[in-house]
Design a protein around this motif. Structure first.
Motif, short mmCIF file in Angstrom:
data_model
loop_
_atom_site.label_atom_id
_atom_site.label_comp_id
_atom_site.label_asym_id
_atom_site.label_seq_id
_atom_site.Cartn_x
_atom_site.Cartn_y
_atom_site.Cartn_z
N ILE A 133 0.86 -1.18 0.00
CA ILE A 133 0.00 0.00 0.00
C ILE A 133 0.90 1.23 0.00
CG2 ILE A 133 -1.71 1.33 1.28
CD1 ILE A 133 -2.80 -1.25 2.40
N ILE A 134 0.78 2.03 -1.03
CA ILE A 134 1.57 3.25 -1.15
C ILE A 134 0.67 4.42 -0.80
CG2 ILE A 134 2.98 4.68 -2.68
CD1 ILE A 134 3.39 2.18 -4.40
N SER A 135 0.95 5.05 0.33
CA SER A 135 0.11 6.13 0.84
C SER A 135 0.59 7.47 0.32
CB SER A 135 0.13 6.13 2.37
OG SER A 135 -0.57 7.24 2.88
N LEU A 136 -0.35 8.25 -0.19
CA LEU A 136 -0.06 9.59 -0.70
C LEU A 136 -0.42 10.67 0.31
CD1 LEU A 136 -1.41 9.21 -4.36
CD2 LEU A 136 0.93 8.93 -3.54
N THR A 137 -0.75 10.29 1.53
CA THR A 137 -1.11 11.27 2.55
C THR A 137 -0.06 11.28 3.65
OG1 THR A 137 -2.79 11.93 4.16
CG2 THR A 137 -2.52 9.58 3.78
N SER A 138 0.17 12.46 4.21
CA SER A 138 1.16 12.60 5.28
C SER A 138 0.51 12.78 6.64
CB SER A 138 2.07 13.81 5.00
OG SER A 138 1.31 14.99 4.89
N LEU A 139 -0.81 12.64 6.71
CA LEU A 139 -1.50 12.84 7.98
C LEU A 139 -1.29 11.64 8.88
CD1 LEU A 139 -4.87 14.35 6.77
CD2 LEU A 139 -2.99 15.53 7.88
N PRO A 140 -0.83 11.84 10.11
CA PRO A 140 -0.59 10.71 11.01
C PRO A 140 -1.86 10.30 11.73
CG PRO A 140 -0.01 12.72 12.12
CD PRO A 140 -0.49 13.12 10.74
N THR A 141 -1.86 9.12 12.27
CA THR A 141 -2.93 8.68 13.15
C THR A 141 -2.27 8.27 14.46
OG1 THR A 141 -4.26 7.93 11.30
CG2 THR A 141 -4.86 7.09 13.46
N THR A 142 -2.03 9.24 15.31
CA THR A 142 -1.35 9.03 16.59
C THR A 142 -0.17 8.08 16.41
OG1 THR A 142 -3.57 9.16 17.51
CG2 THR A 142 -1.79 8.69 19.03
N LEU A 189 -14.30 11.11 10.60
CA LEU A 189 -13.20 10.98 11.55
C LEU A 189 -13.21 12.11 12.56
CD1 LEU A 189 -10.31 10.09 9.09
CD2 LEU A 189 -11.41 8.53 10.68
N SER A 190 -12.89 11.81 13.78
CA SER A 190 -12.71 12.84 14.79
C SER A 190 -11.31 13.41 14.66
CB SER A 190 -12.93 12.26 16.19
OG SER A 190 -12.01 11.21 16.42
N ILE A 191 -10.95 14.33 15.53
CA ILE A 191 -9.64 14.95 15.47
C ILE A 191 -8.53 13.92 15.63
CG2 ILE A 191 -9.86 15.46 17.93
CD1 ILE A 191 -7.71 17.34 15.38
N ASP A 192 -7.53 14.03 14.82
CA ASP A 192 -6.37 13.16 14.91
C ASP A 192 -5.45 13.71 15.99
OD1 ASP A 192 -4.00 11.73 14.54
OD2 ASP A 192 -4.38 11.50 12.41
N SER A 193 -5.39 13.03 17.12
CA SER A 193 -4.60 13.54 18.24
C SER A 193 -3.12 13.58 17.91
CB SER A 193 -4.83 12.67 19.48
OG SER A 193 -4.46 11.33 19.23
N GLY A 194 -2.69 12.79 16.92
CA GLY A 194 -1.28 12.80 16.55
C GLY A 194 -0.83 14.16 16.06
N LEU A 195 -1.68 14.86 15.31
CA LEU A 195 -1.33 16.19 14.83
C LEU A 195 -1.19 17.17 15.97
CD1 LEU A 195 -3.54 16.62 11.63
CD2 LEU A 195 -1.06 16.43 11.73
N LEU A 196 -2.13 17.13 16.89
CA LEU A 196 -2.09 18.04 18.04
C LEU A 196 -0.86 17.79 18.90
CD1 LEU A 196 -5.81 18.22 19.21
CD2 LEU A 196 -4.47 20.00 18.06
N ILE A 197 -0.50 16.53 19.07
CA ILE A 197 0.67 16.21 19.88
C ILE A 197 1.94 16.73 19.22
CG2 ILE A 197 2.10 14.31 20.74
CD1 ILE A 197 -0.50 12.73 21.12
N LEU A 198 2.06 16.51 17.90
CA LEU A 198 3.24 16.98 17.19
C LEU A 198 3.35 18.50 17.22
CD1 LEU A 198 3.20 14.64 14.04
CD2 LEU A 198 4.81 14.57 15.94
N LEU A 199 2.21 19.18 17.02
CA LEU A 199 2.23 20.64 17.03
C LEU A 199 2.52 21.16 18.43
CD1 LEU A 199 1.87 23.33 15.63
CD2 LEU A 199 -0.59 23.16 16.03
#
Length: 482
Positions: A133-142, A189-199
């Motif tokens: 699976i080649i993912s074209l998105t950079s959004l993390p999931t925690t 989808l609800s908020i991806d907590s991974g983004l908030l943690i990284l920021l």
């Protein structure tokens, strides 16, 4: 394709598994007049959200251009694209991919698939375990909580943590101490907590923090006047903090958001809006009348080289195909998202060409290769070691070498070298100099390195880098009584 390199993927993908019954399947490549039913057909699945989104439209067209461009010079074999548009939750994306694998016998999946969705795909159906699976998105999931779903899951995009560092750099430059984050909920989808943690981690390094977080509901056809957006903007306007970071948003949502914010006088002198790469990279596709609502907004985007011949050829093909497919849209040039999709598709085709129809395999890239022209490393070893158990240098005529080094430090070094995935050529260079002199020789590139019972102290640390200590060293005071 310049700017977004595809060739590294060939280290991971070698071939595609042929299926006998695929020769009867209908070709889905537009204008594929050179396709022959006698050729071996192998399918690639495209899980792309192309219904109503600029990114999805670009990705789908770019993948088609890539596969057609690749096989114009090689008509003996080709791939077919099978697309699915997963609307809804991560489960629907997983279901779409599983159906492509089961019904269309695709051997590779390319698309905007998150880590969570990939994990569902691999866990829900055992037949998918060998499907890359080649993912074209950079959004993390925690990411710190969820391990990589499979060694076959590959990210073909920027590291999102770099995006968070860019946001923090902007905030730190202006010394803003508190920010408000905005997140558009998509696909159930609800908020991806991974983004908030990284920021949050990045902001902490510039003495800032997230003061308020606001999640906007998905765009709804039943809300043509965008009442929900207006209601949430009123909440933001009532707060004293006016630094807004749009953490996640589709282009379509951003357009509506800033149109409403402009009407509510929230794009004024006292307000700061910051947008990320997923919106900034698409701003050139917006009509000038709409772009007016976004004047004064800060943002960053991924740049790429657009002066190469390969890019110009791709751009010409893309503009013609995009205009034919979407004649009402004003802007026709491809974005970084189209380039990534093009390069991912090209990489798969290139991997198949190298396969000789033997099945997908994974190899371990070493990242290093020595040849005869490489200079052997000169590793200094002290001959005046206070403890021969660590380093001992002696003459060894029987082995036709001028010196022979033994001791614990030598054994540690050789054990590390033997664990490397590549061959490392080196020679031991005995030195009668002091430890400080040996350190200086390493610093001045006279020696490539040094090993031995060398203590790590602050003065030496300013000149060279040390490995992790493999033995504790302490200074003690002893009192002797007569």
């Amino acid at each position: 394709m310049s700017g977004v390199r595809w060739w590294f993927l060939l280290l991971f993908l070698l071939s595609l598994q042929p299926k006998a019954d695929q020769a009867k399947q209908r070709d889905e490549l537009d204008g594929c007049s050179w396709c022959s039913k006698n050729n071996t057909i192998e399918n690639v699945g495209g899980v792309i959200r192309y219904a109503g989104t600029r990114v999805g439209k670009e990705q789908k067209i770019a993948m088609k251009i890539a596969i057609k461009a690749f096989y114009r010079s090689n008509l003996s074999d080709y791939l077919r694209l099978k697309f699915a548009d997963p609307l809804g939750t991560p489960a629907s994306a997983a279901s779409a991919a599983i159906q492509l694998i089961g019904r269309n016998h695709v051997q590779v999946i390319i698309g905007t698939i998150t880590m969570l969705e990939a994990a569902l795909i691999y866990n829900l159906d055992s037949t998918t375990e060998d499907i890359p699976i080649i993912s074209l998105t950079s959004l993390p999931t925690t990411p710190h909580l969820m391990p990589n779903p499979s060694p076959l899951f590959l990210q073909f995009s920027n590291d999102v943590s770099i995006h968070m560092q860019c946001l923090a750099a902007i905030v730190g430059n202006f010394k803003w101490r508190k920010v408000t984050t905005i997140y558009q909920q998509q696909d159930g989808l609800s908020i991806d907590s991974g983004l908030l943690i990284l920021l949050s981690d990045s902001l902490r390094k510039v003495d800032s923090e997230i003061d308020t977080h606001l999640t906007f509901p998905p765009l709804s056809l039943s809300d043509p006047k965008n009442i929900a957006i207006e209601r949430e903007l009123k909440k933001l306007k009532s707060k004293s903090n006016r630094i807004f970071i749009i953490l996640r948003s589709s282009l379509e949502f951003a357009i509506l958001l800033f149109e409403k914010a402009k009407q509510m006088q929230m794009v004024e002198k006292d307000y700061v809006w910051i947008i990320t790469d997923e919106v900034t990279s698409l701003l050139e596709s917006i009509e000038s009348s709409i772009l007016y609502n976004m004047q004064g907004i800060l943002g960053f985007k991924t740049s790429f080289i657009d002066s190469t011949r390969s890019y110009r050829e791709f751009k010409t093909k893309f503009r013609k195909k995009y205009e034919l497919k979407y004649p009402k849209e004003e802007y026709l040039n491809p974005s970084i998202f189209a380039l990534r999709a093009y390069d991912a598709m090209w990489a798969v085709a290139k991997a198949k060409e190298k396969s000789h129809d033997s099945g997908i395999q994974m190899i371990d890239p070493k990242g290093w290769s020595c040849n005869d022209r490489d200079t052997r490393l000169k590793i200094g070893i002290p001959t005046k070691s206070a403890f021969y158990q660590f380093v001992s240098v002696s003459q060894d005529k029987n082995e036709n070498r001028s010196t022979h080094a033994t001791g614990f430090s030598i054994q540690v070094f050789e054990a590390v070298v033997n664990r490397l995935s590549y061959h490392l050529s080196y020679d031991f260079v005995p030195s009668n100099d002091s430890y400080d002199d040996i350190i200086q020789q390493v610093s001045q590139k006279v020696l490539d390195g040094a090993i031995g019972d060398i203590s790590i102290i602050s003065d030496r640390y300013q000149h060279v880098e040390f490995s992790q200590p493999y033995m504790e060293s302490r200074v003690v005071m002893a009192l002797l009584f007569g």
